[in-house]
Design a protein around this motif. Structure first.
Motif, PDB file in Angstrom:
ATOM      1  N   UNK A  41      -4.255   0.738 -10.789  1.00 44.59           N
ATOM      2  CA  UNK A  41      -3.831  -0.499 -11.453  1.00 44.59           C
ATOM      3  C   UNK A  41      -3.107  -0.447 -12.496  1.00 44.59           C
ATOM      4  N   UNK A  42      -2.770   1.245 -13.247  1.00 44.18           N
ATOM      5  CA  UNK A  42      -2.554   1.388 -14.708  1.00 44.18           C
ATOM      6  C   UNK A  42      -1.282   1.437 -13.993  1.00 44.18           C
ATOM      7  N   UNK A  43      -0.262   1.432 -13.196  1.00 43.99           N
ATOM      8  CA  UNK A  43       0.872   1.388 -12.590  1.00 43.99           C
ATOM      9  C   UNK A  43       1.392   0.350 -12.659  1.00 43.99           C
ATOM     10  N   UNK A  44       2.991   0.439 -13.214  1.00 48.32           N
ATOM     11  CA  UNK A  44       3.597  -0.799 -13.401  1.00 48.32           C
ATOM     12  C   UNK A  44       4.214  -1.391 -11.729  1.00 48.32           C
ATOM     13  N   UNK A  45       4.556  -2.614 -12.390  1.00 45.63           N
ATOM     14  CA  UNK A  45       4.782  -3.636 -11.049  1.00 45.63           C
ATOM     15  C   UNK A  45       5.532  -3.212 -10.083  1.00 45.63           C
TER      16      UNK A  45
END
Length: 131
Positions: A41-45
């Motif tokens: 969930x912390x990854x860039x979109x």
């Protein structure tokens, strides 16, 4: 062909050393996968769109393989009667009385929550860019 006992011992040690390295790499990968799943969930979109299905695919492989295939390969490294890597971590760091079924349910809850948070993040970003 006659082989000296020392040569056989050296060959045995070399093969054993290679197996130990192989098992250590697999054990490292076993730690790396849960950490990477938790960080999705912390990854860039732009990267999240590509990997959002990985947790679901991981659960599907657990279902098809009747458990984690890495746990089956590295079962000698895991110190519990169920040969379950996550259960071993839960017993070591959270609670010694967690059962296999409880750990499985908890992992499913975590993976479902990761998928939900990731999908919400993507949907929120789409809604934000459309306004």
């Amino acid at each position: 062909i006659y082989l000296d006992k020392n040569i056989l011992f050296i060959i045995y040690k070399f093969i054993n050393y290679k197996l130990v390295i192989y098992m250590n790499i697999l054990h490292f990968i076993h730690y790396l996968i849960p950490i990477s799943i938790l960080l999705i969930p912390l990854l860039p979109n732009k990267y999240l769109i590509k990997v959002i299905f990985v947790p679901a695919l991981l659960q599907l492989t657990w279902l098809l393989c009747d458990g984690c295939f890495l746990s089956k390969i590295t079962k000698n490294e895991i110190n519990n009667k169920h040969n379950n890597f996550i259960l071993h971590l839960f017993n070591k760091y959270i609670n010694k009385n967690i059962t296999l079924q409880q750990s499985s349910r908890f992992v499913n809850l975590i993976i479902s929550t990761i998928i939900l948070i990731s999908a919400y993040k993507l949907l929120y970003n789409c809604e934000k860019t459309n306004q």
